[in-house]
Write a protein that holds these residues in place. Structure first.
Motif, PDB file in Angstrom:
ATOM      1  N   GLN A1062      56.704  12.468  -1.289  1.00 11.17           N
ATOM      2  CA  GLN A1062      56.376  12.326   0.057  1.00 11.17           C
ATOM      3  C   GLN A1062      55.010  12.129   0.145  1.00 11.17           C
ATOM      4  O   GLN A1062      54.144  12.897  -0.577  1.00 11.17           O
ATOM      5  CB  GLN A1062      56.781  13.808   0.602  1.00 11.17           C
ATOM      6  CG  GLN A1062      58.216  13.717   0.651  1.00 11.17           C
ATOM      7  CD  GLN A1062      58.693  15.129   1.465  1.00 11.17           C
ATOM      8  OE1 GLN A1062      57.947  15.690   2.384  1.00 11.17           O
ATOM      9  NE2 GLN A1062      59.609  15.940   0.813  1.00 11.17           N
ATOM     10  N   VAL A1063      54.739  11.262   1.051  1.00 10.08           N
ATOM     11  CA  VAL A1063      53.339  10.701   1.440  1.00 10.08           C
ATOM     12  C   VAL A1063      53.217  10.572   2.729  1.00 10.08           C
ATOM     13  O   VAL A1063      53.686   9.802   3.405  1.00 10.08           O
ATOM     14  CB  VAL A1063      52.695   9.362   0.691  1.00 10.08           C
ATOM     15  CG1 VAL A1063      51.288   9.390   0.917  1.00 10.08           C
ATOM     16  CG2 VAL A1063      52.947   9.721  -1.034  1.00 10.08           C
ATOM     17  N   TYR A1064      52.282  11.412   3.517  1.00 13.68           N
ATOM     18  CA  TYR A1064      52.166  11.283   5.005  1.00 13.68           C
ATOM     19  C   TYR A1064      50.651  11.435   5.372  1.00 13.68           C
ATOM     20  O   TYR A1064      49.909  12.338   4.913  1.00 13.68           O
ATOM     21  CB  TYR A1064      52.559  12.400   5.698  1.00 13.68           C
ATOM     22  CG  TYR A1064      54.399  12.227   5.822  1.00 13.68           C
ATOM     23  CD1 TYR A1064      54.904  11.074   6.721  1.00 13.68           C
ATOM     24  CD2 TYR A1064      55.282  12.941   4.969  1.00 13.68           C
ATOM     25  CE1 TYR A1064      56.430  10.882   6.590  1.00 13.68           C
ATOM     26  CE2 TYR A1064      56.703  12.448   4.906  1.00 13.68           C
ATOM     27  CZ  TYR A1064      57.088  11.737   5.876  1.00 13.68           C
ATOM     28  OH  TYR A1064      58.534  11.302   5.669  1.00 13.68           O
ATOM     29  N   THR A1087      57.950   8.447   3.547  1.00  9.44           N
ATOM     30  CA  THR A1087      56.712   8.176   4.006  1.00  9.44           C
ATOM     31  C   THR A1087      56.610   7.413   5.303  1.00  9.44           C
ATOM     32  O   THR A1087      57.780   7.255   6.043  1.00  9.44           O
ATOM     33  CB  THR A1087      55.922   7.365   2.976  1.00  9.44           C
ATOM     34  OG1 THR A1087      54.591   7.258   3.386  1.00  9.44           O
ATOM     35  CG2 THR A1087      56.555   5.779   2.840  1.00  9.44           C
ATOM     36  N   TRP A1091      52.325   2.651   6.632  1.00  4.36           N
ATOM     37  CA  TRP A1091      51.611   2.959   5.333  1.00  4.36           C
ATOM     38  C   TRP A1091      52.086   2.158   4.206  1.00  4.36           C
ATOM     39  O   TRP A1091      51.603   1.641   3.366  1.00  4.36           O
ATOM     40  CB  TRP A1091      51.279   4.379   5.093  1.00  4.36           C
ATOM     41  CG  TRP A1091      50.834   4.622   3.686  1.00  4.36           C
ATOM     42  CD1 TRP A1091      49.244   4.752   3.635  1.00  4.36           C
ATOM     43  CD2 TRP A1091      51.318   4.972   2.528  1.00  4.36           C
ATOM     44  NE1 TRP A1091      49.346   5.168   2.409  1.00  4.36           N
ATOM     45  CE2 TRP A1091      50.464   5.140   1.722  1.00  4.36           C
ATOM     46  CE3 TRP A1091      52.575   5.110   2.251  1.00  4.36           C
ATOM     47  CZ2 TRP A1091      50.651   5.497   0.336  1.00  4.36           C
ATOM     48  CZ3 TRP A1091      52.900   5.546   0.696  1.00  4.36           C
ATOM     49  CH2 TRP A1091      51.928   5.696  -0.117  1.00  4.36           C
ATOM     50  N   TRP A1092      53.560   2.342   4.104  1.00  6.70           N
ATOM     51  CA  TRP A1092      54.123   1.590   2.886  1.00  6.70           C
ATOM     52  C   TRP A1092      54.170   0.057   3.102  1.00  6.70           C
ATOM     53  O   TRP A1092      53.958  -0.435   1.919  1.00  6.70           O
ATOM     54  CB  TRP A1092      55.540   2.096   3.203  1.00  6.70           C
ATOM     55  CG  TRP A1092      56.547   1.463   2.129  1.00  6.70           C
ATOM     56  CD1 TRP A1092      57.128   0.334   2.380  1.00  6.70           C
ATOM     57  CD2 TRP A1092      56.609   1.882   0.816  1.00  6.70           C
ATOM     58  NE1 TRP A1092      57.921  -0.187   0.952  1.00  6.70           N
ATOM     59  CE2 TRP A1092      57.599   0.601   0.126  1.00  6.70           C
ATOM     60  CE3 TRP A1092      56.368   2.838  -0.108  1.00  6.70           C
ATOM     61  CZ2 TRP A1092      58.221   0.955  -1.195  1.00  6.70           C
ATOM     62  CZ3 TRP A1092      56.544   2.920  -1.170  1.00  6.70           C
ATOM     63  CH2 TRP A1092      57.585   2.113  -1.900  1.00  6.70           C
ATOM     64  N   CYS A1110      63.544   4.220  -0.365  1.00  4.73           N
ATOM     65  CA  CYS A1110      62.339   4.693   0.492  1.00  4.73           C
ATOM     66  C   CYS A1110      63.292   5.280   1.746  1.00  4.73           C
ATOM     67  O   CYS A1110      64.377   4.643   2.091  1.00  4.73           O
ATOM     68  CB  CYS A1110      61.823   3.471   0.948  1.00  4.73           C
ATOM     69  SG  CYS A1110      60.251   3.370  -0.065  1.00  4.73           S
TER      70      CYS A1110
END
Length: 1113
Positions: A1062-1064, A1087, A1091-1092, A1110
């Motif tokens: 998880q990236v936020y 995410t 950003w992706w 994703c």
């Protein structure tokens, strides 16, 4: 007439005689070439002239035209023919005379050939007029004319014969084709007859392909013959008839040969080879996470070569077999194993029958094998060296796999089994996966899918939801009951069906017999009458409701179901025995275990069977009401006959004045907030009552008849928020062992409690109202506590913290006199009070006796400690230490070696855990939460401990709001340090730039989850070169990291176990160190979409691969 162009000299430089010989040989070679061309056009077999080669002389095109004797043009029709025989020489349909037979036309055409030979002869005579003419001409011309004449004559005769036998060959072909077709048909019927067990040989397959091709060619010839019959006979060319007849003859010969080859004296059917997987009909589980998740867990474990046995455990009907069938059919399974064996194992089936099923799957002929040992040996030999997967469904008891013949190949072979009995798993399973019932939403969705469109009819859905609720969230019940209701298309039918369902098993419901039989079997298997009664006691509580473990064990102990207490038998012993019984009931799936075993529950179907069983046993007669939402009032007869009455959540408002309850043992009236008054004489005839639970009722006082409950052992008044007084009659309950008044407005411990000399467990609230009228016991006499000499468990829930701080020293001095304490939960506003208690309490000094404590030092104990929520098992020794300073450290150091979980909050001076001087004090710590310690720069520095082990048992580490934290761990750590740490969560640490110093990462071999949130200065997650990072890390969560640029400086780093990312809100993170191979197990990425899409990706296709997993927001 010369045949050679004057511009070309074919003579060598030698004499004339020799030149004439060469010229003659050139003409002969030319003749050979032309004759061969004639042979190809006429299909004449020609043997040629020995000693002559067409390369011996060169001929130019366009020499003469045989018919006109004139030079022919250079664009002759054939590059090989220097003579054009003219179209008029060939008999065609246009050129043949109507009254000339085709045989005569053929003879005319062949006569032209002799003309060609004559012309060649003339040319040859003219050319060899020299000295060699007599010798060569005599031999060559004679040989040529003789051989050519014979060939032409034979060819003509063959063509005529074939033409004349065309009809005969056609009829013969038809007859032979019929024979071959019949043979093929017979074989195909035989193949179809044995298709389940047999397959064809390779030689048969080759033969069949030849048969099909030959019959196809025969059919083409037959069709052509039929087409030609439509034409006039005389217009069929002699050559065509002869060629066609020849083909018919050739096909006939092929068919006769195939018939002979098709006898297959050795047979053409053999046993089918063992298929790696036999697919089974499996219900679709997509969209049901409660079923998909266990399947994925099993697949993950199957990839681990170190494991052999995997158990899938859960109550009947929960979906274990469905999961197993989907496992059998999964596409990965066929790739992982040489053979998959499915066998059903149930109580009615013997080991011999199991061997028989396995032998059938392996295609072993065991008819002549009598002894199980011999069968086992045969099975073992067949499986030796193979990588197998053995799927055993419905295992009821332990199985010796070696006795059946299952070898331990040590090659990754696996055994997966399902069972309702957890004890089975101990002998077969290295890992156990529990299958829980569906979630309410999943259960409703499954019910909708199975019942169909009838649910959309007017007014049916509300009833359908109640029906679905009766299914206890078990897929087996949902399938069975939905099938029964699918044909009901009116509201009245659904209402009637619901009422019948609620009476099951008293009323037999089609399809539920198996469930009832199984549950009755489980009940009978308990054998111990006490265990049976413990199980039936669980049915007193609403289906699916949480029954807290400590409370349930106290009720069992009060009724004597798990052994009573006396001078020699401690309350803890009874609790331990009850826990053992509870564990057994969950292991056999009669009760469902809640998280960390804090509570259990009973699903609706099992509860209904339990209520039915209790109704048949006068010694266990219950009354529980018809439904949780009803307010069914007990009739007089119900009060008289019932051993146990549970009216939980029944919206009760009133109770009878003086019911006749001479045999009543337990009365459970909890969670009826509208019940505000109990009649004064209500308890008059309840002299045998052992358990009284009034939790969450609206009562304001207790009646005087309470004193009649001389046998009462458990009294629960917790959360009676309007109750302000414990009447003096409570002091008459001499046998009372458990008293719970938490959440009431009773100030503390009334004076008359001192009479309860048999009290073993006391849970109270310390409450003082600022309003003098709000509490009737303003003056507290602490001297009451020492009278409770048998007290083993004490919990004081502080509600009035300021007042508590003033009186805690006196209270704790009295608590310290209790010699039998095993459990203590209490708040120490200051460390000095804790120190005094530890110095004077004999219970504390006997560390083996005080096995459970929850101490809050410097803070309140209103809420459940957060760190305890992160564990999957129960933590018994907890310390919450708040607002401390260096002066307190020595006291805390004495407590830390006995602590399993620590929460360190708002310490004023501490810079690292090593400030507590003795690092060994932390050797027992399993969970640690540190919050708002603003001077802390690191958790531990290995360089400050020479050879010492730091936090060897630590599993959970949670760091929050540490304003000065620069790194989590630094320095050199010993091998055993952090060896069990599997979760790190770091949040809101603004100065954190480096997670670990060099070398620490290698210590975190068990780390499974890493969460970093709102650490604004961190730029790199891993800033050192290592071959593998966190080998067991499964979850990585990064949130609000505005300066984070990279996860790792080494882009080749592998992440062998990573499953979730998880990236936020990490805008500077421009790339991920992933390729197609280093994150092979990654299953989910969450995410932001923007950003992706902005990430940089190498040209290796990894983005497209990861895009599939994703979840973009």
């Amino acid at each position: 007439m010369d045949l050679v162009d004057n511009r070309t000299d074919y003579s060598p430089s030698c004499g004339d005689d020799e030149g004439d010989g060469v010229k003659c040989r050139g003409i002969l070679s030319h003749f050979l070439i032309e004759l061969r061309a004639v042979k190809e056009s006429l299909k004449i077999h020609y043997y040629g002239f020995p000693g002559l080669n067409h390369k011996m002389l060169k001929l130019k095109p366009g020499i003469v035209h045989c018919a006109t004797r004139q030079p022919m043009p250079h664009n002759t029709k054939s590059p090989h023919l220097n003579y054009d025989y003219g179209d008029e020489w060939r008999p065609t349909r246009d050129s043949c005379i109507d009254n000339l037979s085709y045989a005569s036309a053929g003879r005319v055409w062949f006569s032209k050939v002799f003309l060609v030979l004559t012309l060649f002869t003339c040319e040859l005579v003219a050319a060899v007029a020299g000295s060699m003419a007599d010798n060569i001409l005599a031999s060559c011309i004679s040989e040529i004319i003789t051989q050519a004449g014979a060939d032409v004559t034979n060819y003509a005769r063959t063509k005529v014969n074939l033409s004349q036998s065309m009809e005969k060959n056609y009829e013969k072909l038809k007859n032979e084709a019929v024979k071959l077709q019949a043979l093929r048909y017979d074989y195909e019927k035989e193949v179809q007859k044995h298709q389940m067990k047999k397959t064809t040989t390779s030689s048969y397959d080759v033969w069949l392909r030849s048969v099909n091709k030959t019959l196809e060619n025969a059919k083409i010839l037959e069709d052509r013959y039929q087409d030609d019959q439509k034409l006039s006979y005389r217009f069929i060319h002699l050559k065509q008839r002869s060629n066609y007849s020849g083909k018919l003859e050739k096909i006939c010969e092929e068919i006769q040969k195939l018939v002979e080859e098709g006898k297959f004296l050795g047979g053409f059917l053999v046993d089918k080879p063992i298929e790696p997987v036999l697919k089974v009909n499996a219900p679709q589980i997509k969209g049901f996470p409660s079923l998909q998740r266990p399947l994925e867990q099993v697949l993950e474990l199957l990839r681990n070569d170190k494991l052999k046995g995997i158990g899938i455990w859960g109550t009947l009907g929960v979906g274990k077999t469905t999961i197993m069938k989907n496992l059998n059919n999964h596409e990965e399974i066929a790739k992982m194993f040489d053979i998959v064996i499915w066998a059903n194992v149930c109580s009615e089936r013997s080991e011999e029958k199991l061997q028989e099923d396995i032998s059938w799957r392996l295609k072993l002929k065991s008819e002549d094998v009598v002894h199980p040992e011999d069968v086992a040996r045969t099975i073992s030999e067949e499986l030796k060296g193979k990588k197998y997967l053995l799927l055993l469904d419905e295992v009821m008891d332990s199985i010796e796999l070696e006795d059946i013949g299952i070898p331990d190949n040590n090659n990754g072979s696996k055994v997966v089994f399902t069972t309702e009995f957890r004890h089975v798993c101990s002998s077969l399973a290295d890992r156990l996966i529990e299958v829980r019932p569906l979630s309410p939403n999943e259960a409703w969705m499954m019910f909708q899918q199975m019942v169909g469109d009838v649910i959309d009819l007017p007014d049916i859905e509300p009833i359908a939801r109640l029906v679905a609720k009766e299914c206890a969230r078990l897929p087996l019940l949902i399938k069975t009951i939905a099938g029964a209701f699918k044909s009901k298309d009116s509201v009245s039918e659904w209402r009637k069906g619901l009422k019948d369902l609620q009476k099951w098993p008293e009323i037999e419901i089609p399809g539920l017999t198996e469930l009832h039989s199984f549950l009755k079997f489980c009940y009978d298997q308990l054998k111990d009458d006490q265990k049976r009664k413990c199980f039936l006691y669980g049915a007193l509580y609403p289906a699916e409701s949480k029954i807290y473990t400590d409370y349930l064990l106290e009720c069992w102990a009060a009724e004597g179901l798990v052994g009573g207490t006396n001078e020699r038998r401690r309350f803890q012993d009874a609790r331990d025995e009850g826990y053992d019984t509870l564990k057994h009931l969950t292991n056999v799936s009669l009760l469902e275990k809640g998280e960390r075993m804090i509570y259990v529950s009973m699903n609706n179907s099992i509860r209904q069977v339990a209520l039915y069983i209790s109704s048949q046993d006068p010694d266990c007669k219950f009354f529980t009401g018809m439904s949780e939402d009803s307010s069914d009032f007990l009739e007089e007869n119900d009060w008289q006959q019932s051993k146990r009455i549970a009216m939980i959540d029944k919206k009760l408002r009133d109770l009878p004045d003086c019911p006749d309850c001479s045999t009543l043992l337990s009365l459970l009236l909890q969670r009826n907030p509208n019940l505000t008054e109990i009649p004064q004489s209500f308890f008059e005839q309840m002299k045998t009552l052992l358990v009284l639970d009034l939790y969450g009722t609206g009562i304001e006082s207790l009646p005087s008849s309470l004193a009649k409950l001389k046998c009462l052992k458990g009294l629960y008044l917790n959360n009676c928020i309007h109750l302000t007084v414990l009447p003096p009659e409570v002091g008459e309950l001499f046998r009372l062992e458990v008293l719970d008044t938490r959440g009431c407005r009773i100030c503390f411990i009334p004076f008359h409690i001192q009479k309860l000399v048999n009290l073993r467990c006391l849970r109270v609230s310390y409450y003082k109202s600022s309003n003098p009228n709000g509490c009737h016991d303003m003056d507290i006499d602490c001297n009451v506590i020492p009278f409770l000499a048998k007290l083993e468990e004490l919990m004081i829930d502080v509600r009035s913290y300021d007042h508590w701080c003033k009186e805690v020293a006196d209270i704790m001095s009295q608590v310290a006199t209790l010699k039998n304490l095993t459990t203590l939960r209490i708040c120490f506003p200051k460390s000095e009070v804790l120190k005094t208690f530890m110095q004077h309490s004999p219970s504390w000094k006997d560390r083996k006796q005080l096995t459970s404590f929850r101490f809050f030092v410097g803070c309140r104990n209103l809420k459940r400690p957060q760190i305890l929520e992160y564990f999957k098992y129960k933590i018994n020794r907890y310390l919450g230490y708040c607002q401390g300073n260096h002066s307190d450290n020595s006291i805390i150091c004495d407590l830390l070696p006995e602590t399993d979980a620590l929460e360190l909050v708002e310490h004023k001076d501490i810079t690292s855990l090593l400030d507590f001087v003795n690092v060994a004090s932390f050797n027992r710590i399993r969970g640690c939460l540190i919050e708002k310690c603003n001077k802390m720069t690191t958790i531990a520095d290995g360089d400050m401990v020479e050879g010492g082990i730091i936090l060897p048992k630590l599993e959970q580490l949670h760091l929050t709001n540490l304003q000065s934290l620069q790194t989590v761990f630094r320095g050199t750590l010993s091998a055993e340090s952090l060896s069990k740490l599997h979760t790190i969560v770091v949040s809101s640490c603004p100065m954190l730039r480096k997670l670990f110093s060099h070398g620490v990462i290698q210590q975190l071999s068990k780390l499974q989850k890493l969460v970093i949130q709102n650490c604004i200065e961190m730029e790199e997650l891993i800033d050192e070169q290592v071959s593998t990072v966190f080998p067991t890390l499964e979850t990585l969560i990064l949130i609000e990291m505005p300066k984070l640029r990279t996860l790792s400086v080494d882009m080749s780093l592998t992440w062998p176990s990573l499953k979730e990312l998880q990236v936020y809100k990490c805008p500077e993170l421009k790339s991920l160190p992933f390729d197609k191979d280093n994150v092979a197990k990654l299953k989910s990425i969450e995410t932001e979409k923007v950003w992706w899409e902005a990430l940089y990706w190498p040209e290796n296709g990894v983005k497209e691969q990861l895009q599939l997993i994703c979840n973009l927001r």
